[in-house]
Design a protein around this motif. Structure first.
Motif, short mmCIF file in Angstrom:
data_model
loop_
_atom_site.label_atom_id
_atom_site.label_comp_id
_atom_site.label_asym_id
_atom_site.label_seq_id
_atom_site.Cartn_x
_atom_site.Cartn_y
_atom_site.Cartn_z
N PHE A 33 0.87 -1.17 0.00
CA PHE A 33 0.00 0.00 0.00
C PHE A 33 0.91 1.22 0.00
O PHE A 33 1.65 1.45 0.95
CB PHE A 33 -0.89 -0.01 1.25
N ILE A 34 0.86 1.98 -1.09
CA ILE A 34 1.74 3.12 -1.27
C ILE A 34 0.92 4.40 -1.13
O ILE A 34 0.03 4.66 -1.94
CB ILE A 34 2.40 3.10 -2.67
N SER A 35 1.22 5.20 -0.12
CA SER A 35 0.58 6.51 -0.01
C SER A 35 1.46 7.54 -0.69
O SER A 35 2.69 7.43 -0.65
CB SER A 35 0.42 6.91 1.46
N ILE A 36 0.83 8.51 -1.32
CA ILE A 36 1.56 9.55 -2.05
C ILE A 36 1.10 10.92 -1.55
O ILE A 36 -0.11 11.20 -1.54
CB ILE A 36 1.33 9.44 -3.57
N VAL A 37 2.05 11.74 -1.12
CA VAL A 37 1.73 13.10 -0.71
C VAL A 37 2.62 14.07 -1.48
O VAL A 37 3.64 13.68 -2.06
CB VAL A 37 1.92 13.31 0.82
N GLY A 38 2.24 15.34 -1.46
CA GLY A 38 3.05 16.35 -2.15
C GLY A 38 2.19 17.57 -2.42
O GLY A 38 0.96 17.50 -2.39
N ALA A 39 2.85 18.67 -2.68
CA ALA A 39 2.14 19.93 -2.90
C ALA A 39 1.16 19.81 -4.07
O ALA A 39 1.37 19.01 -4.99
CB ALA A 39 3.15 21.04 -3.19
N THR A 67 9.91 14.84 -8.37
CA THR A 67 10.26 13.43 -8.31
C THR A 67 9.97 12.91 -6.91
O THR A 67 9.44 13.66 -6.08
CB THR A 67 11.73 13.22 -8.72
N ILE A 68 10.30 11.67 -6.64
CA ILE A 68 10.09 11.13 -5.29
C ILE A 68 11.29 11.54 -4.44
O ILE A 68 12.40 11.07 -4.66
CB ILE A 68 9.94 9.60 -5.33
N THR A 69 11.04 12.46 -3.49
CA THR A 69 12.16 12.96 -2.68
C THR A 69 12.29 12.21 -1.36
O THR A 69 13.35 12.27 -0.73
CB THR A 69 12.00 14.46 -2.40
N TYR A 70 11.22 11.58 -0.90
CA TYR A 70 11.28 10.73 0.29
C TYR A 70 10.46 9.48 0.04
O TYR A 70 9.44 9.53 -0.64
CB TYR A 70 10.68 11.41 1.53
N ASP A 71 10.92 8.39 0.62
CA ASP A 71 10.20 7.12 0.54
C ASP A 71 10.26 6.52 1.94
O ASP A 71 11.24 5.91 2.33
CB ASP A 71 10.90 6.21 -0.49
N PHE A 72 9.20 6.78 2.73
CA PHE A 72 9.19 6.39 4.14
C PHE A 72 8.61 5.01 4.34
O PHE A 72 7.60 4.66 3.72
CB PHE A 72 8.36 7.37 4.97
#
Ligand SMILES: Nc1ncnc2c1ncn2[C@@H]1O[C@H](COP(=O)(O)OP(=O)(O)O)[C@@H](O)[C@H]1O
Ligand SMILES: [Mg+2]
Length: 255
Positions: A31-37, A228-233
């Motif tokens: 399960f991949i959550s995606i956040v960002g401005a 791009t993907i700057t963090y992958d927690f």
């Protein structure tokens, strides 16, 4: 082996870069959550995963297959505002989604009864069994959204794409939907990508939380570079620098 593989994906519109150098490897069932401005390309990324459009550069493959050239039933999608069929009852909306490509009138006898039974099970799971005979216009926005999710699920997609799916729901309904999604995952190996504005929701539901942001920034030309993907927690194993992240994504966008 990775189930969804994104390799050096770039996407531009009219020469304007939106996404750049996106690399990602996702195992089946994650399960991949995606956040960002807002405006940083999250929905664009989902459209690429859905194969609704092709990247300007790079490759997205699912289950080691050749890159898809168009959406297929293995990829289900739910948007914040999804239009259900207004002229069909709630139950028939589910049956129609399930028998995609089959005219409803062709279902009869034992097949129709079986379809109704399955639809009623789905309606029970999304909490709409008590309004099975109603039309969508008679439902609240939250109930319509649950119906949309129920429709996407009937295809038993291997990948479910959720674009801010709970953004329009009240807090109580959101919590119900969280439980619903968690139960669903426990029962099926579906891989889920969910864009959300709500970090707590992203960490609660996700195995991983990806942050999309622009690593390069030209103050004289804000559109010069893509995100791009700057963090992958890893959301399942503590120690997450959550407050740094919160500052980061609430930065003014200098639009
Ligand atoms: N089909 C398109 N043609 C031109 N520009 C687009 C298209 N789709 C998205 N964009 C632009 O790409 C940027 C990212 O949009 P989007 O992916 O919707 O962002 P997000 O979902 O993160 O808010 C926006 O500036 C948007 O205007
Ligand atoms: Mg969006």
């Amino acid at each position: 082996m990775s189930f969804v593989s994104v390799r050096d994906v770039w996407q531009s519109y009219g020469g304007r870069p939106i996404l750049e150098r996106v690399n990602l490897s996702v195992a089946e069932g994650e399960f991949i959550s995606i956040v960002g401005a807002s405006g940083c390309g999250k929905s664009t990324f989902l459209r690429l995963l859905l194969a609704e459009e092709q990247p300007t550069r790079g490759v997205i493959s699912v289950a080691g297959d050749m890159p898809a050239v168009e959406p297929d039933r293995a990829r289900g999608v739910v948007f914040q505002r999804y239009s259900v069929f207004p002229h069909l009852s709630v139950r028939d909306n589910i049956i129609a989604a399930e028998s995609f490509g089959t005219r409803l009138g062709w279902l009869w006898g034992a097949r129709l009864r079986a379809a109704r039974t399955r639809a009623d099970e789905t309606l029970g799971r999304i909490g709409l069994d008590h309004v099975a005979g109603h039309y969508p216009a008679a439902l609240s926005g939250g109930m319509q959204q649950r119906l949309a999710i129920g429709q996407a699920l009937t295809a038993r997609p291997r990948i479910l794409l959720l674009d801010e799916p709970f953004g329009a729901l009240d807090p109580g309904t959101r919590v119900q939907m969280h439980d619903f999604l968690s139960d669903l995952r426990a029962q099926s190996p579906m891989t889920i990508f969910m864009v959300t504005h709500d970090l707590a929701e992203g960490f609660k539901l996700g195995d991983r939380v990806l942050v999309f942001d622009k690593p390069r920034w030209d103050p004289h030309d804000p559109g010069a570079y893509g995100a791009t993907i700057t963090y992958d927690f890893d959301a399942r194993h503590g120690g997450i620098p959550y407050h740094h992240l919160r500052e980061k994504i609430h930065e003014p966008t200098h639009a």
